[in-house]
Enzyme design. Structure first.
Site, mmCIF file in Angstrom:
data_model
loop_
_atom_site.group_PDB
_atom_site.id
_atom_site.type_symbol
_atom_site.label_atom_id
_atom_site.label_comp_id
_atom_site.label_asym_id
_atom_site.label_seq_id
_atom_site.Cartn_x
_atom_site.Cartn_y
_atom_site.Cartn_z
ATOM 1 N N SER A 1 0.806 -1.223 0.000
ATOM 2 C CA SER A 1 0.000 0.000 0.000
ATOM 3 C C SER A 1 0.841 1.276 0.000
ATOM 4 C CB SER A 1 -0.927 -0.019 1.214
ATOM 5 O OG SER A 1 -0.154 -0.119 2.399
ATOM 6 N N THR A 2 2.161 1.170 0.144
ATOM 7 C CA THR A 2 3.019 2.368 0.138
ATOM 8 C C THR A 2 3.511 2.653 -1.282
ATOM 9 O OG1 THR A 2 3.717 1.629 2.317
ATOM 10 C CG2 THR A 2 4.944 3.467 1.386
ATOM 11 N N ALA B 1 7.884 -2.488 3.171
ATOM 12 C CA ALA B 1 8.362 -3.535 4.083
ATOM 13 C C ALA B 1 7.343 -3.691 5.203
ATOM 14 C CB ALA B 1 9.717 -3.170 4.666
ATOM 15 N N ASP B 2 7.308 -4.863 5.784
ATOM 16 C CA ASP B 2 6.425 -5.087 6.938
ATOM 17 C C ASP B 2 7.091 -4.622 8.229
ATOM 18 O OD1 ASP B 2 4.229 -6.331 5.506
ATOM 19 O OD2 ASP B 2 5.687 -7.877 5.044
ATOM 20 N N GLU C 1 9.896 -9.935 -5.118
ATOM 21 C CA GLU C 1 10.498 -8.750 -4.474
ATOM 22 C C GLU C 1 11.988 -8.969 -4.205
ATOM 23 O OE1 GLU C 1 6.563 -6.985 -2.166
ATOM 24 O OE2 GLU C 1 7.867 -8.373 -1.112
HETATM 25 O O1 LIG Z 1 6.300 -7.273 1.250
HETATM 26 C C1 LIG Z 1 5.286 -6.782 0.807
HETATM 27 C C2 LIG Z 1 4.332 -7.558 -0.011
HETATM 28 O O2 LIG Z 1 4.725 -8.883 -0.129
HETATM 29 C C3 LIG Z 1 4.968 -5.353 1.068
HETATM 30 O O3 LIG Z 1 5.994 -4.564 0.589
HETATM 31 C C4 LIG Z 1 4.804 -5.191 2.545
HETATM 32 O O4 LIG Z 1 3.749 -6.045 2.962
HETATM 33 C C5 LIG Z 1 4.514 -3.756 2.940
HETATM 34 O O5 LIG Z 1 3.271 -3.358 2.497
HETATM 35 P P1 LIG Z 1 2.588 -1.995 2.955
HETATM 36 O O6 LIG Z 1 3.331 -0.889 2.258
HETATM 37 O O7 LIG Z 1 1.158 -2.151 2.508
HETATM 38 O O8 LIG Z 1 2.690 -1.910 4.452
#
Ligand SMILES: O=C(CO)[C@H](O)[C@H](O)COP(=O)(O)O
Length: 249
Positions: A33-34, A89-90, A109
């Site tokens: 979402s970023t 990233a999470d 990724e």
């Molecule tokens: O690794 C990912 C998807 O596999 C995303 O980059 C990660 O989940 C971050 O997402 P968000 O920007 O929505 O927090």
């Protein structure tokens, strides 16, 4: 726009301003979402800047994003060297190790991160932690070939010390999440002792036959950009330097 969304946008805009330069022609676009804010800022660089550029997606979502934004689409098999890849990233620790795969895209990724001369992370302030597993508690995402999932789960439970590892189940579909590559995802939480040294646990998981990729990216990023609640951006660099910068205009 709420604080979290504006923090994501801050991080993305600042990272694009600092790392997507006119000479960069092959650009990796991550998932989550970023990343739409990354693409939004790249589009704002103008038609002239984006003419002749090729954008490489990390999955279905980013492919749609690239196409719907009118940007040129390519793939990593045509462009195995990427000038810069930007991705979400999470969670990111103080050494720039990160957990990825919350969106089940971490195989592609990681390929795009590894193919890139420069790999940049963008996230909101909640992802900026000292140790992985602080706020992101669902565990390390692990992509596995479907027929091996039960064996890998057993290995994680009995050998690698993740008794709560589970197969990720789909929402609005009966059965498991299926990745863009046709594989299953296991989420494996580990205790602090293991997450302090993410490279070791990443290597142990990767050695399990049936595992395709592990959502631990160890010291691959050049920098991580975190949008803050107060409108500033924290930039952590791979040499340990930390900058606090004002929001872009
Ligand atoms: O690794 C990912 C998807 O596999 C995303 O980059 C990660 O989940 C971050 O997402 P968000 O920007 O929505 O927090």
């Amino acid at each position: 726009m709420d604080i979290i969304e504006s923090s994501k946008r801050l991080a993305a805009y600042t990272a694009v301003d600092n790392h997507v330069k006119p000479e960069h022609k092959v650009i990796g676009i991550g998932s989550g979402s970023t990343v739409p804010y990354v693409v939004e800022r790249i589009v704002q660089q103008g038609v002239e800047a984006n003419k002749g550029r090729v954008f490489i997606p990390t999955g279905f979502q980013s492919k749609e994003l690239i196409v719907s934004s009118g940007l040129g689409l390519g793939d990593v098999d045509q462009y195995p060297t990427i000038d810069v890849t930007l991705d979400g990233a999470d969670e990111v620790d103080s050494q720039l190790n990160c957990v990825k795969g919350g969106g089940a895209c971490h195989l592609r990724e990681k390929v795009l991160a590894e193919a890139a001369r420069t790999f940049i992370l963008v996230a909101d302030y909640r992802k900026n932690v000292q140790y992985l597993g602080t706020n992101f508690l669902q565990g390390v995402p692990i992509e596995v070939v479907p027929f091996a999932y039960a064996k890998v789960l057993q290995n994680l439970h009995q050998v690698l010390g993740s008794p709560k590892a589970t197969l990720r189940m789909a929402v609005k579909k009966a059965g498991p999440v299926v990745s863009d590559n046709g594989n299953f995802i296991i989420d494996a939480p580990f205790d602090r002792e293991k997450m302090i040294d993410p490279f070791t646990i990443m290597a142990q998981i990767k050695m399990l036959t049936g595992v395709v990729e592990v959502g631990l990216f160890c010291r691959m990023a050049k920098a991580a950009y975190f949008g803050n609640e107060d409108g500033t951006v924290t930039v952590r660099w791979d040499d340990g330097k930390i900058d606090q910068v004002a929001a872009p205009v």
